[in-house]
Design a protein around this motif. Structure first.
Motif, short mmCIF file in Angstrom:
data_model
loop_
_atom_site.label_atom_id
_atom_site.label_comp_id
_atom_site.label_asym_id
_atom_site.label_seq_id
_atom_site.Cartn_x
_atom_site.Cartn_y
_atom_site.Cartn_z
N ASN A 110 68.00 20.51 2.41
CA ASN A 110 67.48 21.87 2.56
C ASN A 110 65.97 21.84 2.69
N ASN A 111 65.43 22.82 3.42
CA ASN A 111 63.99 22.96 3.59
C ASN A 111 63.51 24.23 2.91
N TYR A 112 62.27 24.18 2.43
CA TYR A 112 61.58 25.32 1.83
C TYR A 112 60.34 25.59 2.67
N LEU A 113 60.14 26.87 3.01
CA LEU A 113 59.13 27.22 4.00
C LEU A 113 58.31 28.43 3.55
N LEU A 114 57.05 28.45 3.95
CA LEU A 114 56.20 29.62 3.75
C LEU A 114 56.31 30.50 4.99
N ASP A 115 56.63 31.78 4.79
CA ASP A 115 56.81 32.72 5.90
C ASP A 115 55.60 33.66 5.96
N TYR A 116 54.80 33.49 6.99
CA TYR A 116 53.58 34.27 7.17
C TYR A 116 53.77 35.47 8.09
N ARG A 117 54.97 35.77 8.51
CA ARG A 117 55.18 36.81 9.51
C ARG A 117 54.84 38.21 9.02
N LYS A 118 55.10 38.53 7.77
CA LYS A 118 54.85 39.89 7.28
C LYS A 118 53.62 39.99 6.40
N HIS A 119 53.33 38.96 5.63
CA HIS A 119 52.22 39.00 4.67
C HIS A 119 51.38 37.74 4.81
N SER A 120 50.36 37.81 5.64
CA SER A 120 49.56 36.61 5.89
C SER A 120 48.76 36.17 4.67
N ILE B 33 56.29 27.93 7.97
CA ILE B 33 55.80 26.56 7.82
C ILE B 33 56.58 25.82 6.74
N PRO B 34 57.27 24.75 7.11
CA PRO B 34 57.99 23.94 6.13
C PRO B 34 57.01 23.26 5.18
N ILE B 35 57.29 23.37 3.87
CA ILE B 35 56.39 22.76 2.89
C ILE B 35 57.10 21.78 1.98
N ALA B 36 58.43 21.86 1.90
CA ALA B 36 59.17 20.98 0.99
C ALA B 36 60.60 20.83 1.48
N ASP C 263 44.30 25.57 10.64
CA ASP C 263 43.85 26.00 11.97
C ASP C 263 44.99 25.94 12.98
N TYR C 264 45.81 24.90 12.92
CA TYR C 264 46.93 24.75 13.85
C TYR C 264 47.89 25.93 13.73
N TYR C 265 48.21 26.31 12.49
CA TYR C 265 49.15 27.41 12.26
C TYR C 265 48.48 28.78 12.25
N GLY C 266 47.16 28.82 12.14
CA GLY C 266 46.45 30.09 12.07
C GLY C 266 46.68 30.82 10.76
N VAL C 267 46.74 30.06 9.67
CA VAL C 267 47.01 30.63 8.35
C VAL C 267 46.02 30.06 7.33
N VAL C 268 46.06 30.66 6.15
CA VAL C 268 45.36 30.12 4.98
C VAL C 268 46.42 29.94 3.91
N PHE C 269 46.55 28.72 3.41
CA PHE C 269 47.53 28.46 2.37
C PHE C 269 47.15 29.17 1.08
N PRO C 270 48.15 29.64 0.33
CA PRO C 270 47.86 30.24 -0.98
C PRO C 270 47.17 29.20 -1.89
N GLN C 271 46.20 29.66 -2.64
CA GLN C 271 45.48 28.75 -3.54
C GLN C 271 46.43 28.07 -4.53
N GLU C 272 47.46 28.81 -4.98
CA GLU C 272 48.44 28.22 -5.91
C GLU C 272 49.13 27.01 -5.28
N TYR C 273 49.40 27.09 -3.98
CA TYR C 273 50.04 25.99 -3.26
C TYR C 273 49.10 24.79 -3.18
N LEU C 274 47.85 25.04 -2.83
CA LEU C 274 46.88 23.94 -2.75
C LEU C 274 46.64 23.30 -4.11
N ASP C 275 46.54 24.11 -5.15
CA ASP C 275 46.36 23.58 -6.50
C ASP C 275 47.58 22.75 -6.91
N PHE C 276 48.76 23.25 -6.62
CA PHE C 276 49.99 22.54 -6.94
C PHE C 276 50.03 21.19 -6.22
#
Length: 151
Positions: A84-94, A74-77, A11-24
């Protein structure tokens, strides 16, 4: 990782995390990984941020100053070894965000980008250089990870 924390974060970011990410996240909490590219380890001891009540605060404190779009990237790892940071980029493909790499030593702080340029657009362009696509989906990113082994 509670449903309440995940909902609050999404809700804070206005996104839905990919199910693969949540499962992982559900099955690999606390584990570390090596990133493999072209058969070589290119980053090691990568750890994923806990999806807990500190997730948002940690991202604000640690990454927002170098993040080109803190509400849509959104930084995830992070890599313990390199920073180094790894991030999910929701700008083009929500529905299917790409995964970005932000190299710790190369990232410019927003304040510096603004002081070195004449316009907000130029500063934003410098900030965009802080990240590059490393995988076109979280599933593709997962395919590059192997359980951490000391080098």
């Amino acid at each position: 990782m509670s449903k309440v924390d995940i909902t609050t974060i999404q809700d804070y970011y206005g996104v839905v995390f990919p199910q693969e990410y949540l499962d992982f996240q559900q099955t690999n909490s606390g584990s570390s990984f090596n990133l493999m590219e072209s058969g070589e380890v290119t980053d090691w001891q990568i750890r994923f941020s806990e999806l807990d009540d500190q997730f948002i605060t940690n991202n604000i404190q640690v990454v927002n100053d170098v993040n080109p779009d803190p509400k849509r990237i959104i930084p995830i790892a992070w890599s313990v070894s390199s920073g180094n940071n790894y991030l999910l980029d929701y700008r083009k493909h929500s529905a299917c965000p790409v995964v970005l790499l932000m190299e710790h030593e190369e990232a410019m702080v927003r304040e510096d980008a603004e002081s070195e340029t004449d316009t907000p657009e130029e500063a934003q362009q410098l900030m965009e250089e802080n990240v590059r696509v490393i995988a076109d989906s979280f599933a593709s990113f997962l395919a590059k990870l192997r359980a951490y082994q000391a080098l």
